[in-house]
Design a protein around this motif. Sequence first.
Motif, PDB file in Angstrom:
ATOM      1  N   PRO A 129       2.170  51.804 -11.660  1.00  0.00           N
ATOM      2  CA  PRO A 129       1.700  52.315 -10.367  1.00  0.00           C
ATOM      3  C   PRO A 129       2.458  53.532  -9.841  1.00  0.00           C
ATOM      4  O   PRO A 129       2.003  54.161  -8.886  1.00  0.00           O
ATOM      5  CB  PRO A 129       1.914  51.116  -9.430  1.00  0.00           C
ATOM      6  N   ILE A 130       3.588  53.887 -10.446  1.00  0.00           N
ATOM      7  CA  ILE A 130       4.360  55.044  -9.984  1.00  0.00           C
ATOM      8  C   ILE A 130       3.988  56.301 -10.773  1.00  0.00           C
ATOM      9  O   ILE A 130       3.731  57.357 -10.186  1.00  0.00           O
ATOM     10  CB  ILE A 130       5.886  54.780 -10.140  1.00  0.00           C
ATOM     11  N   HIS A 131       3.963  56.194 -12.103  1.00  0.00           N
ATOM     12  CA  HIS A 131       3.833  57.381 -12.944  1.00  0.00           C
ATOM     13  C   HIS A 131       2.430  57.606 -13.496  1.00  0.00           C
ATOM     14  O   HIS A 131       2.112  58.723 -13.890  1.00  0.00           O
ATOM     15  CB  HIS A 131       4.799  57.293 -14.136  1.00  0.00           C
ATOM     16  N   LEU A 132       1.609  56.576 -13.583  1.00  0.00           N
ATOM     17  CA  LEU A 132       0.333  56.717 -14.309  1.00  0.00           C
ATOM     18  C   LEU A 132      -0.894  56.494 -13.426  1.00  0.00           C
ATOM     19  O   LEU A 132      -1.843  57.268 -13.464  1.00  0.00           O
ATOM     20  CB  LEU A 132       0.296  55.737 -15.495  1.00  0.00           C
ATOM     21  N   GLN A 133      -0.871  55.428 -12.650  1.00  0.00           N
ATOM     22  CA  GLN A 133      -2.051  55.090 -11.850  1.00  0.00           C
ATOM     23  C   GLN A 133      -2.474  56.208 -10.897  1.00  0.00           C
ATOM     24  O   GLN A 133      -3.670  56.483 -10.765  1.00  0.00           O
ATOM     25  CB  GLN A 133      -1.742  53.801 -11.083  1.00  0.00           C
ATOM     26  N   PRO A 134      -1.512  56.907 -10.229  1.00  0.00           N
ATOM     27  CA  PRO A 134      -1.940  57.960  -9.286  1.00  0.00           C
ATOM     28  C   PRO A 134      -2.657  59.121  -9.964  1.00  0.00           C
ATOM     29  O   PRO A 134      -3.344  59.891  -9.295  1.00  0.00           O
ATOM     30  CB  PRO A 134      -0.620  58.430  -8.653  1.00  0.00           C
ATOM     31  N   LEU A 135      -2.517  59.250 -11.295  1.00  0.00           N
ATOM     32  CA  LEU A 135      -3.153  60.352 -12.021  1.00  0.00           C
ATOM     33  C   LEU A 135      -4.556  60.004 -12.485  1.00  0.00           C
ATOM     34  O   LEU A 135      -5.259  60.843 -13.049  1.00  0.00           O
ATOM     35  CB  LEU A 135      -2.297  60.722 -13.243  1.00  0.00           C
ATOM     36  N   ALA A 137      -5.048  57.456 -14.663  1.00  0.00           N
ATOM     37  CA  ALA A 137      -4.963  56.918 -16.021  1.00  0.00           C
ATOM     38  C   ALA A 137      -5.606  55.540 -16.072  1.00  0.00           C
ATOM     39  O   ALA A 137      -5.504  54.757 -15.138  1.00  0.00           O
ATOM     40  CB  ALA A 137      -3.504  56.829 -16.466  1.00  0.00           C
TER      41      ALA A 137
ATOM     42  N   LEU B  82      -6.832  64.553 -18.525  1.00  0.00           N
ATOM     43  CA  LEU B  82      -5.511  63.947 -18.613  1.00  0.00           C
ATOM     44  C   LEU B  82      -4.855  64.441 -19.895  1.00  0.00           C
ATOM     45  O   LEU B  82      -5.550  64.698 -20.890  1.00  0.00           O
ATOM     46  CB  LEU B  82      -5.654  62.427 -18.640  1.00  0.00           C
ATOM     47  N   ARG B  97      -2.032  65.840 -15.606  1.00  0.00           N
ATOM     48  CA  ARG B  97      -3.346  66.475 -15.646  1.00  0.00           C
ATOM     49  C   ARG B  97      -3.224  67.918 -16.140  1.00  0.00           C
ATOM     50  O   ARG B  97      -2.186  68.551 -15.961  1.00  0.00           O
ATOM     51  CB  ARG B  97      -3.965  66.501 -14.246  1.00  0.00           C
TER      52      ARG B  97
END
Lengths: 345, 137
Positions: A129-135, A137, B82, B97
């Motif tokens: 939830p810190i490094h991937l979810q906000p993008l 992924a 991505l 991104r």
Amino acid sequence: MSTPDLAPLGVAGVGRSGPRISDPRSIPEIVLEAVESALADATCGYDDVDAVVTASVDLFDGLTASNIAVTEVVGAVMRPETRIAGDGLLAAIHAACQLWAGAYETVLVVAHSKPSMAPADLTPWAMDPIHLQPLGASFTACAGLQARVLTLDDPDAEGRWAERAARLSTLAGRPTSPAEVSASSVVASPLRERMRAPLADGAYAAVLSRGEASVLLRGAGHDLCAHSPGDRDLRHWDGLTRAAGRAYAVAGIDDPADAFGCVEPACLYPHEEDLFTAATGTGPDTPVSPTGGLFGGAVPVGAGLSRLVEATRALRAEPSLRRVLAHGTWGPAGQGQALTILEAA
Amino acid sequence: MIRTESIHIPFTYAAGGTSSIFLAALRDEARILATPCPACDTVICPARSSCPACGGPTATPVDVGPAGTLVSWTELADGTTLALVRLDGADTSLVHRLAGGDGTWVAGQRLRARFGESRTGAITDIVGFESENGAGR
Ligand SMILES: [Zn+2]
């Protein structure tokens, strides 16, 4: 690490409910059908089961503690139940370990999910939830990143994957041409909609025991890689190579290229079959997914156990296959890997 | 019969000590930090308290990037792309991104991080990675 000397276990019974693209029944009804068919197949009843291992994931069921809906129909009231929040083949391996430890004589393994209940893609909620979810992924995006890496040194890959997806869909009863696959919309380039096995509702069950059976569980292994695809070499399923090494050591298999009558990988996308074949060392002449694999309906969480059920049915129908690999995977881009070796008695 | 429900459950996710240093460096200084692993001699980006390869504790964060090379990319149905970016000085890839360009990407091409104007201490303080030579490649 020494290899434990583990006696073969019996696959006494297997059962399933589905896969169906959208099953109108409740989860307990779906699970009950799979359990009753596995118990009937094993010619035993709830009283003959010492313990239960279930696999389910809260997010798919919309419940925090997804096993509460199935405890009764799997016969786990007043009986030991272990719940695995991962692929169903991992639940089977956990049950096997309970049997190998001598804790029980007979263990029922059950895996289910009903993705039609929920939005199309819940997997962003399974990402860091810190490094991937906000993008943005997701497992789909990670599969695209992995598939892309495989195309870089293999310009024919996309055409081969389209052909493979078409072949698997057709084997699974949904006639499809490579051109249709290549013309379908992009979900995560280079992967397209028709390259993805269709998600389905369903449940799978198996009765494992320390007794005799026509199909034996000869070996098992599982493994995890780092979560982020950025922390891994996506050209390989290294976790599956390690899982296979453990399974082969238990089963005494020295030459996997010539050891299996067929293999049942749990591949959601065709590029994963390339990764599976390389990681397990199975030979180019070994038949892969003769009934279409997950393209007949991919039940999240149930997928790996569905391969064990399929492998068992294949070995019963055709004992000359000798040995079949059943595979399960979970997490982004094959983070988790499980492998079992089934053998005709 | 079908009962319909929409689950809305607010959460607070703690980033943890080292990841908070990483996020604060993005926000306050537009710097990208990585952590060396003394045990397996790997520089891990984004900076974390433990090594994803060997599990051991990592050392004091160091600067990496902001330029790097493109390892992989995938265009998603929502139009975003991505990517895995290997930042200069790092041994692992950052998931992020791609921004700008004409949608034509090549493995190994040089990229540079573009930071947002107003930053909040999140991975999205980097808007995305764009070609080091400006738009396109
Ligand atoms: Zn390390």
